[in-house]
Scaffold this active site. Structure first.
Site, PDB file in Angstrom:
ATOM      1  CG  HIS A 192      -2.135  -0.828   1.060  1.00 26.59           C
ATOM      2  ND1 HIS A 192      -3.327  -0.349   0.560  1.00 26.59           N
ATOM      3  CD2 HIS A 192      -2.340  -2.129   1.319  1.00 26.59           C
ATOM      4  CE1 HIS A 192      -4.211  -1.330   0.533  1.00 26.59           C
ATOM      5  NE2 HIS A 192      -3.635  -2.431   0.988  1.00 26.59           N
ATOM      6  CE  LYS A 202      -7.190  13.660  -0.514  1.00 30.80           C
ATOM      7  NZ  LYS A 202      -7.214  12.345  -1.137  1.00 30.80           N
ATOM      8  NE  ARG A 203      -5.596  10.002   9.689  1.00 27.94           N
ATOM      9  CZ  ARG A 203      -5.271   9.052  10.561  1.00 27.94           C
ATOM     10  NH1 ARG A 203      -5.980   7.937  10.623  1.00 27.94           N
ATOM     11  NH2 ARG A 203      -4.267   9.209  11.374  1.00 27.94           N
ATOM     12  CE  LYS A 257      -3.764  10.532   2.720  1.00 25.74           C
ATOM     13  NZ  LYS A 257      -4.470   9.832   1.624  1.00 25.74           N
ATOM     14  CB  THR A 307     -10.441   4.462  -2.184  1.00 24.00           C
ATOM     15  OG1 THR A 307     -10.155   4.819  -0.824  1.00 24.00           O
ATOM     16  CG2 THR A 307      -9.681   3.208  -2.570  1.00 24.00           C
ATOM     17  CE  LYS A 309     -14.259   5.992  -0.181  1.00 23.73           C
ATOM     18  NZ  LYS A 309     -13.648   6.346   1.135  1.00 23.73           N
TER      19      LYS A 309
HETATM   20  C1  LIG Z   1     -12.380   6.596   1.438  1.00 27.40           C
HETATM   21  C2  LIG Z   1     -11.990   7.081   2.775  1.00 27.40           C
HETATM   22  C3  LIG Z   1     -10.661   7.416   3.032  1.00 27.40           C
HETATM   23  C4  LIG Z   1      -9.579   7.358   1.974  1.00 27.40           C
HETATM   24  O1  LIG Z   1      -9.480   8.595   1.312  1.00 27.40           O
HETATM   25  P1  LIG Z   1      -8.211   8.924   0.369  1.00 27.40           P
HETATM   26  O2  LIG Z   1      -8.566  10.230  -0.253  1.00 27.40           O
HETATM   27  O3  LIG Z   1      -8.133   7.823  -0.643  1.00 27.40           O
HETATM   28  O4  LIG Z   1      -7.037   8.992   1.258  1.00 27.40           O
HETATM   29  C5  LIG Z   1     -10.330   7.861   4.302  1.00 27.40           C
HETATM   30  N1  LIG Z   1     -11.264   7.978   5.272  1.00 27.40           N
HETATM   31  C6  LIG Z   1     -12.553   7.677   5.058  1.00 27.40           C
HETATM   32  C7  LIG Z   1     -13.542   7.829   6.160  1.00 27.40           C
HETATM   33  C8  LIG Z   1     -12.962   7.210   3.808  1.00 27.40           C
HETATM   34  O5  LIG Z   1     -14.249   6.889   3.603  1.00 27.40           O
END
Ligand SMILES: *Cc1c(COP(=O)(O)O)cnc(C)c1O
Length: 813
Positions: free
Chosen positions: A355, A543-544, A549, A651, A655
């Site tokens: 990952h 995101k985190r 990022k 991911t 979404k």
């Molecule tokens: C999908 C998701 C992530 C991942 O987000 P990235 O932009 O791919 O880092 C992190 N936290 C939650 C709650 C998510 O649903």
């Protein structure tokens, strides 16, 4: 509450209320209504689940064990209703009681047993496995406390415990009959018997592992998956001997020490630390899972040689790596297999998903600690290492640099990624770009020897949760337009392409977005007391929080817009709301400073007369699955800003795309594949690509100071961090962030190339903004194309690929 029509669901709920709570529909609390109705849904699920498990066993179908230290499940209620095809019935039932089913469902606490993308991937995979009728078990830890809850107080992150099991969890079933012992510490005594070395583990201490199972229902399918989470218990919980001997405190302390193993999820993302308790957790879940798997197989088939024909194991990142030496241990020490026999079985069963390529996130354990805690596993790892290095020496004779690079044990460290690469049958990356980086970079030396081991399977998201559950308005519009076949068959998303020029459709598509923006506005008003303008552009980075990022890039961009508006009031016409949602690891000081900076910039632009009403910055507290479900469908612009090469897939990007947001992003991870799907005219790409980043790294040509010197916009934005104009903080508060952008940590440049990409970002954002403002129809068309082209990012596609290329499971018919 008016109680009128008694549908079968209403009757069933009333029955549960009476039996479990001694209440009626009239006097039940919302919590009790939630629980009673969840129990009704659970009954339906469990019927299906037990039937499927029996059928899988009877037919002797192969199963995948998806092992993961994290499962970010979120809530199950609406998802189960959608997948069972019962949502309308429950809507009606609650409407008859004067209630809204969504409101009842929101009583459920998120199962937040994960940090972010990696844990959510595991959750999406289980749902797709169930939908595709592929027999599967997810295996992990039943953390008593999930990821911390985040509050923002005076602009700073404050962490609070997530006691998600406080009121019980309706969906889990304890399986005390399947508990196993896990052994730690002690020493190994080696004896020779029958010309074979026998290792005996002595003076260990025991922790009991008790499984809790949760069914994961697929969409209109037969074969729910099982999520099996292990809970730690002291052995002899009620050890009368200790109690009677007056050693009550001793007994309680021992119990505490055992049970701490499944107490809490480590709140760390892409930054591993070699903590002893973390190693205990990973051995605990892997040992329990392997013992359970061996026991089950022996009961059914007797002989363990056939294990790889019936079981495939996928390990989600390196956290469950110890499952491999642990299975070796069981086969050799408990089942009397030779090393060669055991290795043969293990190396055919296990597959590893990588990952991350970031050095600080590659898991290593200090040899001394490892040996003390897991002496037998340590000796097996040593032997694996020795044999592996001998093999490497045949391919790279005398090339000690290369061999020590690839070794499992070196420089006092045990490196889990190298162990995985050495033993696993398949090693996969999570996007096409990331897979290529694994082959050409991180594992290049191994790839030259074992090219057939490596593959790339792009991540996915389950479009049941991320569209059908999260965005009912868009699901309804799509169903009216192309039928509901897309919910089961992701290939049918593409049928929407026919309508992306259809004005009537685009108008409805825009109305859906507006409705979702209003839903988010209502949610924020209720949760955080914040008012937002639903007629502004909703720009979202969720995101985190991590330097790679690049939330800082977005911060500097907002400061740039703020500066522009001081000079030219017409620089922003249509207002923009910038949403951030991000948790920072509690020990990651710089990430926490960035949260403070975001909130400080919010205070600046939200109150300055020159920007008020034009720019608004909103920090959404406690980003988790259930808040993501409200935020993502409301988004116009999806921010995917990672430094090229560092986001393995992402991911979140998928979404947002699926929910009709247009991406502004770098050529990184799955952004590259989103670009391939929608074409250059339906995405905004900026910044250095992987090759350009690599060149700057190799020749050390990146000089952040030059951007600062030459580009006045960059300089003015950056200066805001330290010139004392930010409200409510001292001028020094962000000097560390300022320095990190200009000088990096050690070798004179920021590793994340923020200033390098800032001018390009400013330009691309301006293009996107202009498009939104001047060509709303064109924008809606872009957004609709993004949804129409998102089907390939369904985890149904991902799981189908894993199955075709790795697991080779047969569907339950
Ligand atoms: C999908 C998701 C992530 C991942 O987000 P990235 O932009 O791919 O880092 C992190 N936290 C939650 C709650 C998510 O649903």
């Amino acid at each position: 509450m008016k109680s009128t029509k008694q549908t079968p669901e209403v009757k069933a709920i009333a029955g549960k209320l009476k039996r479990h709570f001694g209440k009626t529909l009239e006097n039940a609390t919302r919590e009790e209504l939630y629980k009673a109705s969840a129990m009704c849904i659970r009954d339906e699920v469990v019927d299906k689940w037990t039937a499927a498990n029996a059928a899988v066993e009877k037919k002797g179908l192969k199963k995948v064990y998806y092992m993961s230290a994290e499962f970010l499940m979120g809530r199950a209620y609406i998802n189960n209703l959608v997948n069972l095809g019962l949502l309308e019935r429950y809507k009606t039932a609650f409407a008859n009681l004067g209630l809204d089913v969504e409101e009842v469902a929101s009583q459920e606490r998120d199962a937040g047993l994960g940090n972010g993308g990696l844990g959510r991937l595991a959750a999406c995979f289980l749902e797709s496995l169930a939908t595709l009728d592929l027999p599967a078990m997810g295996c992990g830890i039943r953390y008593e406390y999930g990821l911390f809850k985040q509050r923002i107080i005076d602009g700073e992150q404050v962490e609070m415990e997530d006691n998600w099991l406080e009121d019980g969890c309706v969906w889990e079933i304890e399986r005390p009959d399947e508990e196993v012992e896990v052994h730690f510490g002690g020493e190994i005594v080696e004896t020779w018997t029958d010309h074979k070395m026998k290792a005996e583990h002595k003076n260990y201490y025991t922790v009991m592992a008790v499984p809790y199972d949760m069914p994961v229902v697929g969409y209109k399918s037969r074969c729910p998956a099982t999520l099996r989470l292990w809970s730690a218990r002291a052995k002899d919980r009620f050890d009368l001997k200790s109690f009677n001997s007056g050693d009550y405190m001793q007994a309680m302390q021992e119990r505490e020490a055992a049970e701490v193993i499944s107490k809490v999820l480590y709140p760390d993302d892409s930054h591993e630390q070699g903590k002893q308790l973390r190693l205990k957790q990973f051995y605990f879940m892997t040992s329990a899972t392997m013992q359970n798997l061996v026991r089950t197989h022996k009961e059914r088939h007797g002989d363990l040689h056939s294990l790889p024909n019936y079981v495939a194991v996928q390990i989600n990142d390196t956290h469950p790596t110890l499952a491999m030496p642990e299975l070796m241990r069981i086969l050799m020490d408990e089942e009397n297999y030779t090393w060669e026999e055991a290795y043969n079985i293990v190396s055919r069963m296990f597959n590893y998903t990588n990952h991350t390529i970031m050095a600080e996130a590659l898991e290593c354990w200090e040899e001394g600690m490892f040996k003390t805690l897991l002496p037998r596993i340590y000796s097996i790892v040593q032997e694996l290492n020795q044999r592996y290095c001998e093999k490497l020496n045949r391919y790279y004779p005398g090339d000690m640099d290369r061999i020590s690079n690839m070794a499992i044990v070196a420089y006092g460290q045990i490196r889990m990624a190298n162990l995985c690469v050495a033993v696993a049958r398949r090693v996969n990356g999570v996007s096409q770009l990331h897979g290529a980086i694994l082959k050409n970079d991180l594992f290049a030396d191994s790839y030259k020897i074992y090219p057939q081991k490596y593959l790339a399977i792009t991540n996915g998201i389950t479009h049941r949760r991320w569209l059908a559950v999260a965005n009912p308005a868009l699901t309804k519009l799509m169903t009216e337009t192309i039928g509901d076949g897309f919910i089961k068959d992701y290939r049918q998303f593409d049928k929407l392409m026919e309508y992306t020029e259809d004005e009537a459709f685009l108008e409805k598509f825009a109305a859906v977005k507006q409705q979702n923006k209003q839903r988010l506005a209502d949610y924020l008003l209720k949760k955080q007391g914040i008012e937002v303008n639903v007629n502004s552009i909703f720009d979202v980075q969720a995101k985190r929080l991590h330097e790679y990022k690049r939330q800082l890039l977005k911060c500097l961009h907002i400061l740039y817009l703020y500066n522009s508006l001081q000079q030219n009031p017409d620089a922003v016409t249509t207002p923009i709301t910038f949403f951030f949602a991000a948790k920072a690891a509690p020990g990651y000081a710089r990430a926490k400073s960035i949260i403070r900076l975001i909130n400080t910039i919010g205070e600046l632009v939200n109150n300055d007369p020159a920007t008020k009403g034009k720019l608004q910055v909103v920090f959404i507290e406690n980003y988790e699955v259930s808040s993501a479900e409200v935020l993502i469908p409301a988004t116009d612009i999806s921010e995917q800003l990672s430094t090229a090469g560092l986001e393995a897939s992402g991911t979140g990007n998928m979404k947002f795309m699926m929910n009709g947001a247009v991406t502004i992003g770098t050529m990184d991870g799955a952004n590259v594949e989103i670009y391939d799907q929608v074409g250059p005219e339906n995405i905004y790409i900026f910044g250095a690509n992987v090759k350009e980043i690599k060149t700057m790294q190799t020749y050390k040509t990146y000089r952040p100071g030059e951007y600062f010197e030459k580009n006045l916009d960059v300089r003015a934005a950056l200066d805001r961090l330290i010139d004392g104009t930010l409200p409510g903080v001292s001028a020094h508060r962000f000097s560390d962030l300022y320095q990190s952008l200009l000088f990096g940590d050690y070798d004179g440049a920021d590793k994340y190339f923020v200033l390098h990409d800032l001018p390009s970002y400013i330009g691309k954002f301006a293009r996107a903004y202009k498009k939104y403002c001047t060509d709303p129809k064109g924008w809606q068309k872009m957004a609709a194309i993004n949804t129409a082209k998102s089907g390939v990012f369904s985890s149904d596609r991902t799981i189908t690929e894993y199955n075709d290329k790795i697991w080779k499971l047969e569907k339950l018919k």
